[in-house]
Scaffold this motif. Structure first.
Motif, short mmCIF file in Angstrom:
data_model
loop_
_atom_site.label_atom_id
_atom_site.label_comp_id
_atom_site.label_asym_id
_atom_site.label_seq_id
_atom_site.Cartn_x
_atom_site.Cartn_y
_atom_site.Cartn_z
N TRP A 165 36.81 44.54 45.66
CA TRP A 165 35.76 45.53 45.40
C TRP A 165 35.79 45.95 43.93
O TRP A 165 34.76 45.99 43.25
N ARG A 166 37.00 46.25 43.43
CA ARG A 166 37.13 46.69 42.04
C ARG A 166 36.74 45.59 41.06
O ARG A 166 36.07 45.84 40.05
N THR A 167 37.15 44.36 41.37
CA THR A 167 36.82 43.24 40.49
C THR A 167 35.30 43.04 40.41
O THR A 167 34.74 42.86 39.33
N LYS A 168 34.64 43.08 41.56
CA LYS A 168 33.19 42.92 41.57
C LYS A 168 32.51 44.07 40.83
O LYS A 168 31.51 43.87 40.12
N TYR A 169 33.05 45.29 41.00
CA TYR A 169 32.47 46.45 40.31
C TYR A 169 32.55 46.25 38.79
O TYR A 169 31.56 46.47 38.07
N ILE A 170 33.73 45.85 38.30
CA ILE A 170 33.89 45.67 36.85
C ILE A 170 32.99 44.55 36.35
O ILE A 170 32.39 44.65 35.27
N GLU A 171 32.88 43.46 37.12
CA GLU A 171 31.98 42.37 36.74
C GLU A 171 30.54 42.86 36.61
O GLU A 171 29.84 42.55 35.64
N GLU A 172 30.11 43.65 37.60
CA GLU A 172 28.73 44.14 37.61
C GLU A 172 28.46 45.09 36.45
O GLU A 172 27.46 44.95 35.75
N ILE A 173 29.34 46.06 36.24
CA ILE A 173 29.06 47.05 35.20
C ILE A 173 29.14 46.42 33.81
O ILE A 173 28.41 46.82 32.89
N ARG A 174 30.02 45.44 33.64
CA ARG A 174 30.06 44.71 32.36
C ARG A 174 28.76 43.95 32.14
O ARG A 174 28.23 43.90 31.02
N LYS A 175 28.24 43.37 33.20
CA LYS A 175 26.97 42.63 33.09
C LYS A 175 25.83 43.57 32.71
O LYS A 175 25.03 43.26 31.82
N TYR A 176 25.78 44.75 33.36
CA TYR A 176 24.70 45.69 33.06
C TYR A 176 24.80 46.21 31.63
O TYR A 176 23.78 46.41 30.96
N ARG A 177 26.02 46.43 31.15
CA ARG A 177 26.18 46.88 29.76
C ARG A 177 25.72 45.80 28.79
O ARG A 177 25.07 46.10 27.79
N TRP A 237 41.47 45.35 35.13
CA TRP A 237 41.21 43.91 35.06
C TRP A 237 42.48 43.16 34.68
O TRP A 237 42.83 42.14 35.28
N LYS A 238 43.20 43.69 33.68
CA LYS A 238 44.40 43.02 33.19
C LYS A 238 45.53 43.07 34.21
O LYS A 238 46.28 42.10 34.36
N VAL A 239 45.67 44.19 34.91
CA VAL A 239 46.79 44.27 35.85
C VAL A 239 46.62 43.30 37.00
O VAL A 239 47.60 42.70 37.48
N ASP A 240 45.39 43.09 37.45
CA ASP A 240 45.17 42.13 38.54
C ASP A 240 45.52 40.71 38.09
O ASP A 240 46.09 39.92 38.85
N LEU A 241 45.19 40.39 36.82
CA LEU A 241 45.55 39.07 36.29
C LEU A 241 47.05 38.96 36.09
O LEU A 241 47.65 37.90 36.33
N THR A 242 47.68 40.06 35.65
CA THR A 242 49.12 40.05 35.42
C THR A 242 49.88 39.84 36.73
O THR A 242 50.88 39.11 36.77
N ILE A 243 49.41 40.47 37.79
CA ILE A 243 50.06 40.30 39.09
C ILE A 243 50.02 38.83 39.51
O ILE A 243 51.03 38.28 40.00
N ASP A 244 48.88 38.19 39.29
CA ASP A 244 48.78 36.76 39.61
C ASP A 244 49.80 35.96 38.81
O ASP A 244 50.49 35.07 39.35
N ASP A 245 49.92 36.26 37.51
CA ASP A 245 50.85 35.52 36.65
C ASP A 245 52.30 35.73 37.08
O ASP A 245 53.09 34.78 37.12
N VAL A 246 52.66 36.98 37.39
CA VAL A 246 54.04 37.27 37.80
C VAL A 246 54.37 36.53 39.09
O VAL A 246 55.44 35.91 39.21
#
Length: 466
Positions: free
Chosen positions: A160-172, A419-428
């Protein structure tokens, strides 16, 4: 002349603590403003202004002057839950503690978070059991990675958070105007707790009669409450968008004062004030999410489900069991599972974007509310609802476009952190060759690897949130 009828408390009914506190706040304010007044004169003024019998006012003041405190009446106290005691900013800080471990390439566990939170002087001190409830309420779960364990947010919340950030970045990036709305409340008794010091004063009594205090904090009565709704963007609060009304229920949760009709009526008046093709950000409060149409559930009778499907033009063989009927409902439900607010906003060439649950930190209006409330508390000296309403409006006007621009910029940084923490978790997880074995609730047994004797973890000097 009394503004309201004088109310003598019925025999046998205790005077409420809230009423006591309101009387004392008025008393100290009057003495501070007019130190030459006698006790008798002050009692009369307070009685007339609050509509409380003089005998009640006099006894309350006498008790406070003797004991320097107000005793709670002999009645069962309704204790607030941990959810009521911490605000959104404290929740955000706790969530950041979890994320900091991931950024350091360390696996966060409840035991580690407990220590980190309780060592932070800016946060409350928690027992392990209380913190576990908060972590769970923030939608974290415990994952088993081989022999290790770690706290991680639920998959649906991350998505949900990832989609929200994607959407609001697109609108900006499209240059669309983005507006943020939210509701809050202000109490008539809200004020800053002040501890006065005065070198000439030699006794508590002298300080009290001077309107000062040498160690006893100002009592704070909640009093009546104002419910507030507003909307703003990086250009500031929208002129004409403020809605303020008095709470009638006296509920501890202002959400109970709102409903879908009140919110929709307000929104209809606000929409013409917004730019065309704009985006409106809001949370998932029930009054924001009234469904356009009720969709069938297993609680419906079988005939009702069949009628609903037929109205939607679905063809199916009869007889058919309810489970199979609900399978068809599930397939077509997304077409009809819409919200009244979303459909109305869409009809006005605008878009609704909803924040994930418990993510108030990505709505800049929360920072604006903090500024407004701070202004009210700093300047509230009468504790009268009309005066507090005026302070509220002044506080809104004090919240400048420059402040709003800073609020939005801060929120963008928060979005980037998520956004970064979700990517960091994947990397760890990948770098440590950790694969999720099981996902479960957060329990004491999840931290057994952190300490040789984890049963002693409650002896860390922790105490309940007060």
């Amino acid at each position: 002349m009394s503004l309201t009828p004088l109310n003598a408390n019925p025999r046998g009914k205790p005077v409420g603590n809230r009423q006591d506190l309101m009387i004392i706040n008025f008393y100290k304010t009057k003495i501070l403003q007019q130190p030459t007044l006698t006790i008798k004169e002050v009692v009369k003024i307070i009685s007339e202004e609050l509509g409380i019998e003089q005998r009640t006012v006099q006894s309350t003041i006498a008790e406070y002057r003797n004991d320097k405190t107000i005793r709670s009446p002999d009645k069962t106290k309704i204790r607030a839950t941990f959810k009521d005691k911490i605000d959104g900013f404290e929740r955000d800080a706790i969530r950041r503690k979890v994320h900091e471990f991931w950024f350091r390439k360390q696996l966060p566990t409840l035991y580690k978070i407990l220590i980190a939170v309780n060592e932070d002087p800016d946060l409350h001190t928690y027992r392990r059991s209380t913190l576990r409830m908060i972590i769970r309420d923030l939608n974290f779960v415990n994952v088993k990675c081989g022999r290790n364990s770690a706290l991680i947010e639920r998959e649906d919340i991350v998505l949900w958070r990832t989609k929200y950030i994607e959407e609001i970045r697109k609108y900006r990036s499209q240059g669309r105007s983005i507006y943020y709305l939210d509701e809050t409340w202000v109490n008539a008794g809200d004020c800053n707790n002040r501890i006065w010091q005065y070198n000439i004063v030699t006794s508590h009594r002298e300080a009290f009669e001077s309107g000062l205090s040498t160690g006893v904090p100002n009592p704070t009565a909640k009093g009546k409450r104002l419910i507030v709704v507003h909307i703003g963007s990086e250009k500031g609060f929208v002129d004409g968008g403020l809605l303020v009304f008095e709470s009638k229920k006296g509920s501890a949760d202002y959400h109970e004062e709102m409903n879908g009709d009140v919110f929709l009526d307000w929104l209809k008046g606000v929409i013409p004030l917004l730019k065309d093709n704009s985006v409106i950000v809001m949370d998932n409060a029930p009054y924001h999410s009234v469904k356009s149409e009720k969709c069938p559930t297993l609680a419906w009778e079988k005939a009702e489900i069949e009628n609903w499907l037929e109205e939607k033009g679905e063809q199916f063989n009869k007889p058919m069991n309810k489970i199979r009927l609900m399978d068809i409902v599930k397939r077509i439900k997304p077409r009809f599972n819409t919200y009244v607010v979303d459909e109305y906003v869409k009809s006005k060439n605008m878009t609704v974007l909803r924040t994930p649950p418990y993510h108030c930190e990505i709505n800049p209006i929360e920072l604006a509310w903090s500024s407004v409330k701070r202004y009210v508390k700093t300047n509230n000296t009468t504790f009268k609802l009309p005066d507090v309403k005026k302070l509220l409006i002044d506080g809104v006007n004090q919240c400048t476009p420059e402040m709003w621009k800073n609020f939005v910029q801060h929120v963008i940084k928060v979005e980037d952190r998520f956004w970064k923490v979700d990517l960091t978790i994947d990397d760890v997880m990948d770098n440590e060759n950790l694969h999720v074995m099981t996902i479960g609730d957060i329990s004491d047994s999840d931290d057994s690897s952190d300490s040789n004797d984890s049963s002693d973890s409650d002896d860390l000097g922790c105490k309940p949130l007060e």
